[in-house]
Design a protein around this motif. Structure first.
Motif, short mmCIF file in Angstrom:
data_model
loop_
_atom_site.label_atom_id
_atom_site.label_comp_id
_atom_site.label_asym_id
_atom_site.label_seq_id
_atom_site.Cartn_x
_atom_site.Cartn_y
_atom_site.Cartn_z
N GLU A 352 0.83 -1.20 0.00
CA GLU A 352 0.00 0.00 0.00
C GLU A 352 0.87 1.26 0.00
O GLU A 352 0.62 2.21 -0.74
CB GLU A 352 -0.90 -0.02 1.24
CG GLU A 352 -2.13 0.85 1.12
CD GLU A 352 -2.99 0.77 2.38
OE1 GLU A 352 -3.44 1.82 2.83
OE2 GLU A 352 -3.15 -0.35 2.92
N PHE A 353 1.92 1.23 0.83
CA PHE A 353 2.82 2.39 0.91
C PHE A 353 3.62 2.54 -0.40
O PHE A 353 3.84 3.66 -0.88
CB PHE A 353 3.76 2.23 2.11
CG PHE A 353 4.65 3.43 2.32
CD1 PHE A 353 4.11 4.68 2.60
CD2 PHE A 353 6.04 3.31 2.25
CE1 PHE A 353 4.93 5.79 2.80
CE2 PHE A 353 6.86 4.42 2.46
CZ PHE A 353 6.31 5.66 2.72
N ALA A 354 4.03 1.41 -0.98
CA ALA A 354 4.78 1.46 -2.25
C ALA A 354 3.95 2.12 -3.35
O ALA A 354 4.44 2.98 -4.09
CB ALA A 354 5.20 0.05 -2.67
N GLU A 355 2.67 1.74 -3.42
CA GLU A 355 1.80 2.33 -4.46
C GLU A 355 1.56 3.82 -4.19
O GLU A 355 1.47 4.61 -5.12
CB GLU A 355 0.47 1.57 -4.55
CG GLU A 355 0.59 0.13 -5.09
CD GLU A 355 1.07 0.04 -6.54
OE1 GLU A 355 1.30 1.09 -7.19
OE2 GLU A 355 1.23 -1.11 -7.03
N LYS A 356 1.47 4.17 -2.90
CA LYS A 356 1.28 5.57 -2.55
C LYS A 356 2.51 6.39 -2.98
O LYS A 356 2.38 7.47 -3.57
CB LYS A 356 1.06 5.66 -1.03
CG LYS A 356 0.54 6.99 -0.58
CD LYS A 356 0.15 6.97 0.91
CE LYS A 356 0.08 8.42 1.40
NZ LYS A 356 0.70 8.62 2.70
N MET A 357 3.69 5.87 -2.68
CA MET A 357 4.92 6.57 -3.07
C MET A 357 5.05 6.65 -4.60
O MET A 357 5.47 7.66 -5.15
CB MET A 357 6.14 5.87 -2.46
CG MET A 357 6.24 5.95 -0.95
SD MET A 357 6.49 7.65 -0.31
CE MET A 357 4.81 8.18 0.05
N ALA A 358 4.67 5.55 -5.26
CA ALA A 358 4.74 5.53 -6.73
C ALA A 358 3.80 6.57 -7.32
O ALA A 358 4.12 7.25 -8.31
CB ALA A 358 4.41 4.14 -7.26
N ALA A 359 2.63 6.74 -6.69
CA ALA A 359 1.66 7.73 -7.19
C ALA A 359 2.24 9.15 -7.04
O ALA A 359 2.07 10.00 -7.92
CB ALA A 359 0.34 7.59 -6.44
N VAL A 360 2.93 9.39 -5.93
CA VAL A 360 3.58 10.70 -5.73
C VAL A 360 4.61 10.93 -6.84
O VAL A 360 4.67 12.01 -7.44
CB VAL A 360 4.25 10.76 -4.33
CG1 VAL A 360 5.11 12.02 -4.19
CG2 VAL A 360 3.19 10.71 -3.22
N LEU A 361 5.41 9.91 -7.13
CA LEU A 361 6.45 10.05 -8.16
C LEU A 361 5.82 10.22 -9.55
O LEU A 361 6.27 11.06 -10.34
CB LEU A 361 7.38 8.82 -8.15
CG LEU A 361 8.21 8.65 -6.88
CD1 LEU A 361 8.97 7.33 -6.89
CD2 LEU A 361 9.20 9.81 -6.69
N ARG A 362 4.77 9.45 -9.82
CA ARG A 362 4.11 9.56 -11.13
C ARG A 362 3.50 10.95 -11.31
O ARG A 362 3.49 11.50 -12.41
CB ARG A 362 3.00 8.51 -11.25
CG ARG A 362 3.53 7.14 -11.56
CD ARG A 362 2.49 6.29 -12.33
NE ARG A 362 3.09 5.03 -12.72
CZ ARG A 362 2.97 3.91 -12.00
NH1 ARG A 362 2.27 3.91 -10.88
NH2 ARG A 362 3.55 2.80 -12.40
N GLY A 363 2.98 11.52 -10.22
CA GLY A 363 2.39 12.84 -10.29
C GLY A 363 3.44 13.92 -10.54
O GLY A 363 3.10 15.02 -10.98
N HIS A 364 4.68 13.62 -10.23
CA HIS A 364 5.73 14.64 -10.32
C HIS A 364 6.54 14.55 -11.62
O HIS A 364 6.85 15.56 -12.23
CB HIS A 364 6.67 14.49 -9.12
CG HIS A 364 7.78 15.49 -9.11
ND1 HIS A 364 7.62 16.78 -8.63
CD2 HIS A 364 9.06 15.42 -9.56
CE1 HIS A 364 8.75 17.44 -8.78
NE2 HIS A 364 9.64 16.65 -9.33
N PHE A 365 6.88 13.32 -12.01
CA PHE A 365 7.77 13.14 -13.17
C PHE A 365 6.97 13.00 -14.46
O PHE A 365 5.79 12.66 -14.42
CB PHE A 365 8.65 11.89 -12.96
CG PHE A 365 9.74 12.08 -11.95
CD1 PHE A 365 10.91 12.76 -12.29
CD2 PHE A 365 9.61 11.58 -10.66
CE1 PHE A 365 11.93 12.94 -11.36
CE2 PHE A 365 10.63 11.76 -9.72
CZ PHE A 365 11.78 12.44 -10.07
N PRO A 366 7.62 13.25 -15.61
CA PRO A 366 6.92 13.09 -16.89
C PRO A 366 6.41 11.66 -17.05
O PRO A 366 6.97 10.71 -16.49
CB PRO A 366 8.01 13.39 -17.92
CG PRO A 366 9.04 14.18 -17.20
CD PRO A 366 9.00 13.74 -15.77
N GLN A 367 5.37 11.52 -17.85
CA GLN A 367 4.75 10.21 -18.08
C GLN A 367 5.78 9.22 -18.61
O GLN A 367 6.60 9.57 -19.46
CB GLN A 367 3.61 10.35 -19.08
CG GLN A 367 2.67 9.18 -19.01
CD GLN A 367 1.45 9.35 -19.90
OE1 GLN A 367 1.35 10.29 -20.67
NE2 GLN A 367 0.53 8.41 -19.78
#
Ligand SMILES: [Zn+2]
Ligand SMILES: [Zn+2]
Length: 451
Positions: A352-367
């Motif tokens: 759950e935490f990994a997906e949360k962190m990944a979502a933060v990174l996806r929201g920040h970096f280019p697709q």
């Protein structure tokens, strides 16, 4: 197909010709998106690469990271961290308190490997040192821990300069001896969670030799494996090679054990639960016509869950003993199986935490820059920080270091890429450091965000 290809080529070549004539970029090219943090990292890059080259040229072996720790501790003090050295050997703990809130542990590892560098880089390591076993060897940052430390220092700088954007406590640690599986344990045993603020969150990254430079990979759940070294001493009864009837040959018995061990994974293990049993060393005997009284096997054993780990080790003991009985070895000469202390436990990213962190990174970096990657059978002792307290939200991610052109050549089968620990591993360091520093900072700012 040929027509389509020609059309594509024409479409690609036209704008570049137009661009050359007007000396201006094509109007359709979007401006590269850059965050404020990304821009700050670009501004710091010359200094960061100087630090990287210095670390790369001066690697130190596991447990011997004295100069590395000293020079990085000085930098952290200059940023106003409260710095403690010699935690768990050469480890460094840098604390920055900034009001109430979560306690975030950020970790980088410091050790190089007993590898003689062959990259041909201008700043390649020429260092030689003695291992703990007294073996003289070349030393190299062949696992990229120099990129980890460089990005760690930049993350510390970015966060210490943005205290108005976060609240809580930073516990930034430089860990010794990752490669021997001893460093995280040594820091924990030396009071990491008692003498310093106890973390609620922990993050780290590792450079990757199978991912394009600058890309970020993450794996929810088990990300890296349990790594065990197992020794088997196969005992026999030695004698003359011409009179085998008067001996019990440990070479033939050792060979049988090696062969039967192959069935442990292939016939006893659930194919959905990966495991590895590799015999990496088999040593016996001195001469053609002597049957020795002993053979030595060295194994690496990999798994994810602790139940599978225990099952594999039990299986190795059972097979060694069973084959010895079949060979008629006397009871007091049964094989001795020992699991070495150099154990690295598997690294688990709570999903759950990994997906949360990944979502933060996806929201920040280019697709496309952040990708989910499969678990690997390599090991990392970062997993120990979570195992020591499973209430900690823990996340390790990968940052690719392979230049894009090499990645393309490898995909076309024209090149085989060096792996981590290879004497040829030369990551595209500026891209690793830029992506990693930005990712760590963005994650830290999210975990420690102000309400
Ligand atoms: Zn390594
Ligand atoms: Zn490593």
């Amino acid at each position: 197909m040929r027509h389509v290809l020609a059309a594509v080529l024409a479409a690609v070549s036209l704008p570049s010709i137009a661009g050359a004539q007007t000396a201006a970029p094509p109007a359709s090219a979007p401006a590269p998106r850059q965050s404020e943090i990304g821009a700050a990292i670009v501004g710091d890059m010359d200094g960061l690469m100087a630090l990287y080259r210095d670390l790369h040229a001066n690697p130190e072996l596991s447990g011997q990271e004295v100069n590395t720790a000293g020079k990085l501790a000085r930098r952290l003090r200059a940023m106003k961290f409260d710095v403690t050295e010699k935690v768990g050997g050469t480890g460094v703990v840098a604390v920055m308190k900034n009001g109430s809130g979560p306690v975030l542990l950020i970790r980088a590892d410091m050790d190089g490997l007993p590898v003689t560098e062959q990259t041909g880089l201008a700043f390649a390591s020429k260092v030689r040192a003695k291992t703990a076993e007294g073996v003289d060897t070349g030393v190299m940052h062949a696992c990229g821990h120099d990129t980890h430390m460089t990005a760690f220092i930049e993350t510390a700088k970015l966060l210490s300069a943005r205290k108005d954007q976060w609240k809580g406590t930073l516990v930034m640690i430089l860990q010794p001896a990752e490669e021997t599986g001893k460093g995280a344990r040594a820091m924990l045993e030396d009071g990491l969670y008692n003498r310093f603020p106890r973390p609620t969150h922990a993050i780290a990254f590792h450079d990757a030799a199978n991912l394009e430079a600058g890309k970020i990979g993450y794996t929810p759940g088990y990300a890296l494996a349990n790594v065990d070294s197992v020794d088997i001493v196969v005992k026999g009864v030695g004698g003359h090679g011409a009179y085998p009837q008067a001996t019990k040959d440990p070479i033939v018995l050792g060979a049988r054990i090696v062969t039967t061990l192959q069935t442990l994974v292939s016939r006893e293990q659930d194919p959905q639960d990966p495991a590895v049993v590799t015999v990496g060393s088999f040593q016996a005997g001195t001469k053609h016509n002597i049957i020795p009284d002993e053979a030595k096997l060295q194994l690496t054993v990999r798994s994810y869950s602790d139940e599978t780990r225990a099952k594999l080790i039990k299986g190795i003991e059972r097979i060694a003993r069973g084959e010895a009985i079949a060979a008629g070895i006397p009871d007091d000469r049964m094989p001795a199986v020992s699991v070495q202390d150099e154990f690295t436990p598997s690294t688990y990213n709570p999903p759950e935490f990994a997906e949360k962190m990944a979502a933060v990174l996806r929201g920040h970096f280019p697709q496309g820059q952040v990708v989910k990657t499969p678990a690997v059978m390599g090991g990392e002792d970062f997993g120990r920080y979570y195992r020591a307290d499973k209430s900690i939200a823990s996340f390790i991610f990968w940052v690719g270091g392979v230049p894009a052109d090499q990645m393309a050549k490898a995909a076309a089968g024209q090149l085989s890429l060096p792996s981590l620990h290879s004497p040829f591993w030369a990551p595209e360091a500026d891209k690793v450091v830029a992506s990693a520093s930005e990712a760590m900072t963005v994650l830290a700012l999210d975990i420690l965000k102000r309400d």
